[in-house]
Write a protein that holds these residues in place. Structure first.
Motif, PDB file in Angstrom:
ATOM      1  N   ASP A   1       1.111  -0.981   0.523  1.00 45.31           N
ATOM      2  CA  ASP A   1       0.163   0.442  -0.034  1.00 45.31           C
ATOM      3  C   ASP A   1       0.700   1.202   0.527  1.00 45.31           C
ATOM      4  O   ASP A   1       0.014   2.490   0.601  1.00 45.31           O
ATOM      5  CB  ASP A   1      -0.980  -0.074   1.433  1.00 45.31           C
ATOM      6  CG  ASP A   1      -1.831   0.900   0.946  1.00 45.31           C
ATOM      7  OD1 ASP A   1      -2.663   1.006   0.068  1.00 45.31           O
ATOM      8  OD2 ASP A   1      -2.293   2.188   1.958  1.00 45.31           O
TER       9      ASP A   1
ATOM     10  N   GLY B   1       0.108   4.350  -0.888  1.00 46.66           N
ATOM     11  CA  GLY B   1      -2.331   5.175  -1.155  1.00 46.66           C
ATOM     12  C   GLY B   1      -2.003   5.027  -2.727  1.00 46.66           C
ATOM     13  O   GLY B   1      -3.517   5.389  -2.472  1.00 46.66           O
ATOM     14  N   THR B   2      -1.076   4.460  -3.382  1.00 43.75           N
ATOM     15  CA  THR B   2      -1.215   4.090  -4.878  1.00 43.75           C
ATOM     16  C   THR B   2      -2.224   3.543  -4.865  1.00 43.75           C
ATOM     17  O   THR B   2      -3.088   3.390  -5.652  1.00 43.75           O
ATOM     18  CB  THR B   2      -1.034   4.663  -5.642  1.00 43.75           C
ATOM     19  OG1 THR B   2       0.313   3.592  -5.261  1.00 43.75           O
ATOM     20  CG2 THR B   2       0.614   5.430  -5.321  1.00 43.75           C
TER      21      THR B   2
ATOM     22  N   SER C   1      -5.947   0.806  -4.972  1.00 41.39           N
ATOM     23  CA  SER C   1      -6.966   1.002  -4.489  1.00 41.39           C
ATOM     24  C   SER C   1      -6.848   0.391  -3.368  1.00 41.39           C
ATOM     25  O   SER C   1      -6.547  -0.878  -3.060  1.00 41.39           O
ATOM     26  CB  SER C   1      -7.823   0.234  -5.903  1.00 41.39           C
ATOM     27  OG  SER C   1      -7.681  -1.269  -5.558  1.00 41.39           O
ATOM     28  N   PRO C   2      -7.647   0.132  -1.890  1.00 38.64           N
ATOM     29  CA  PRO C   2      -8.219  -0.099  -1.006  1.00 38.64           C
ATOM     30  C   PRO C   2      -8.042  -2.880  -1.333  1.00 38.64           C
ATOM     31  O   PRO C   2      -7.431  -3.121  -0.870  1.00 38.64           O
ATOM     32  CB  PRO C   2      -9.583  -0.256  -0.640  1.00 38.64           C
ATOM     33  CG  PRO C   2      -9.454   1.101  -0.712  1.00 38.64           C
ATOM     34  CD  PRO C   2      -8.258   1.356  -2.487  1.00 38.64           C
TER      35      PRO C   2
ATOM     36  N   ARG D   1      -4.846   1.735   8.250  1.00 39.17           N
ATOM     37  CA  ARG D   1      -5.360   3.143   6.906  1.00 39.17           C
ATOM     38  C   ARG D   1      -6.134   2.656   5.374  1.00 39.17           C
ATOM     39  O   ARG D   1      -6.963   3.255   5.139  1.00 39.17           O
ATOM     40  CB  ARG D   1      -3.614   3.747   6.764  1.00 39.17           C
ATOM     41  CG  ARG D   1      -2.634   3.877   7.940  1.00 39.17           C
ATOM     42  CD  ARG D   1      -1.854   5.219   7.320  1.00 39.17           C
ATOM     43  NE  ARG D   1      -0.805   3.663   6.106  1.00 39.17           N
ATOM     44  CZ  ARG D   1       0.002   3.295   6.620  1.00 39.17           C
ATOM     45  NH1 ARG D   1       0.182   2.665   8.023  1.00 39.17           N
ATOM     46  NH2 ARG D   1       1.196   2.379   6.008  1.00 39.17           N
ATOM     47  N   ILE D   2      -5.886   0.969   5.117  1.00 38.11           N
ATOM     48  CA  ILE D   2      -6.383   0.754   3.875  1.00 38.11           C
ATOM     49  C   ILE D   2      -8.194   1.013   4.499  1.00 38.11           C
ATOM     50  O   ILE D   2      -8.310   0.950   3.383  1.00 38.11           O
ATOM     51  CB  ILE D   2      -5.586  -0.894   3.959  1.00 38.11           C
ATOM     52  CG1 ILE D   2      -4.414   0.105   3.369  1.00 38.11           C
ATOM     53  CG2 ILE D   2      -6.989  -1.607   2.397  1.00 38.11           C
ATOM     54  CD1 ILE D   2      -3.740  -1.848   3.330  1.00 38.11           C
TER      55      ILE D   2
ATOM     56  N   GLU E   1      -9.645   2.343   6.594  1.00 35.48           N
ATOM     57  CA  GLU E   1     -10.180   3.764   6.468  1.00 35.48           C
ATOM     58  C   GLU E   1     -10.433   4.447   4.694  1.00 35.48           C
ATOM     59  O   GLU E   1     -11.657   5.112   4.663  1.00 35.48           O
ATOM     60  CB  GLU E   1      -9.401   4.786   7.107  1.00 35.48           C
ATOM     61  CG  GLU E   1      -9.480   4.202   8.858  1.00 35.48           C
ATOM     62  CD  GLU E   1      -8.273   4.910   9.502  1.00 35.48           C
ATOM     63  OE1 GLU E   1      -7.841   5.943   8.780  1.00 35.48           O
ATOM     64  OE2 GLU E   1      -8.244   4.402  10.652  1.00 35.48           O
ATOM     65  N   ARG E   2     -10.009   3.978   3.789  1.00 36.28           N
ATOM     66  CA  ARG E   2      -8.961   4.472   2.726  1.00 36.28           C
ATOM     67  C   ARG E   2     -10.745   3.765   2.111  1.00 36.28           C
ATOM     68  O   ARG E   2     -11.326   4.271   1.355  1.00 36.28           O
ATOM     69  CB  ARG E   2      -8.694   4.235   1.494  1.00 36.28           C
ATOM     70  CG  ARG E   2      -7.566   5.127   2.717  1.00 36.28           C
ATOM     71  CD  ARG E   2      -5.657   5.278   0.948  1.00 36.28           C
ATOM     72  NE  ARG E   2      -5.260   3.977   0.699  1.00 36.28           N
ATOM     73  CZ  ARG E   2      -5.566   2.877  -0.709  1.00 36.28           C
ATOM     74  NH1 ARG E   2      -6.029   3.627  -1.309  1.00 36.28           N
ATOM     75  NH2 ARG E   2      -4.436   2.062   0.223  1.00 36.28           N
ATOM     76  N   ALA E   3     -11.170   2.319   2.105  1.00 33.55           N
ATOM     77  CA  ALA E   3     -11.988   1.647   1.593  1.00 33.55           C
ATOM     78  C   ALA E   3     -13.477   2.585   2.728  1.00 33.55           C
ATOM     79  O   ALA E   3     -14.524   2.011   2.242  1.00 33.55           O
ATOM     80  CB  ALA E   3     -12.625   0.370   2.709  1.00 33.55           C
ATOM     81  N   GLY E   4     -13.306   3.636   3.194  1.00 34.99           N
ATOM     82  CA  GLY E   4     -14.530   3.438   4.361  1.00 34.99           C
ATOM     83  C   GLY E   4     -15.202   3.645   5.279  1.00 34.99           C
ATOM     84  O   GLY E   4     -16.527   3.794   5.906  1.00 34.99           O
TER      85      GLY E   4
END
Length: 206
Positions: free
Chosen positions: A87, A90-91, A93-94, A146-147, A149-152
């Protein structure tokens, strides 16, 4: 003067003789773990396999447990770096980051399963190994948080928020890979199952 191919002001530093000797000891210990198991490993067998005397061994390590601790440290450092790279910045996708994280973890269990099993087995009796293993699990949980959280997933501290969910998933992942490696199960099939569980728990597309 810089040699051809070297940048001015920079020198490539080769591993020292001591570094190479320590690496040889750790490599020998890992090979013995994989082929003979922990019960058949002694300072004498490690030293012989590394091509050194027992006395030379003690110049680098104080005991067999010190070797095992260093071996676990080397392995978990690589594991943490591999999962973090999945990850990077953060480049991805989750979903891609989750899949890559599980695959990188599976690869480490394939290549260094004997060391990772030893880390789990020895944690209750060797505090230094327990600290390394738990700190690694914590670090991986933070990366995957962190992944998530990026996924919602919510970033709070509740039982269904990202921190708690990913911590549970990471410990589940550790246990599943450990059991597959210990019992001769398929690490690849375990990875497929774990990927499915992770993606489902984070409500990510497959």
């Amino acid at each position: 003067m810089p040699q051809p191919g070297e940048s001015k002001g920079r020198r490539r530093v080769a591993p020292s003789k001591g570094d190479l000797r320590e690496r040889a000891i750790l490599d020998a210990a890992e090979h013995q773990l994989a082929t003979g198991g922990l019960d058949h490993m002694t300072v004498e067998t490690i030293a012989t396999a590394a091509g050194i005397t027992r006395g030379a061994f003690y110049f680098y390590f104080g005991s067999k447990n010190d070797v095992l601790t260093a071996l676990v440290e080397r392995t978990v450092s690589t594991l943490r770096a591999e999962v973090d790279a999945a990850d990077a910045a953060g480049t991805s996708s989750p979903a891609e980051a989750v899949e890559q994280s599980v695959q990188q973890t599976a690869r480490m269990w394939h290549e260094h399963g004997s060391v990772m099993r030893a880390a789990v087995d020895l944690s209750p009796t060797i505090p230094a190994i327990e600290e390394q293993w738990r700190s690694t699990i914590s670090a991986i949980a933070d990366i995957t948080r962190r992944i998530a959280e990026r996924a919602g997933l919510p970033a709070g501290a509740g039982p269904t928020d990202a921190t708690a969910v990913t911590a549970a998933l990471v410990w589940m992942t550790e246990r599943c890979f450990y059991q597959a490696s210990r019992t001769g199960g398929s690490v690849d099939e375990t990875a497929a199952t774990l990927t499915h569980v992770w993606l489902t728990a984070l409500d990510l597309p497959r």
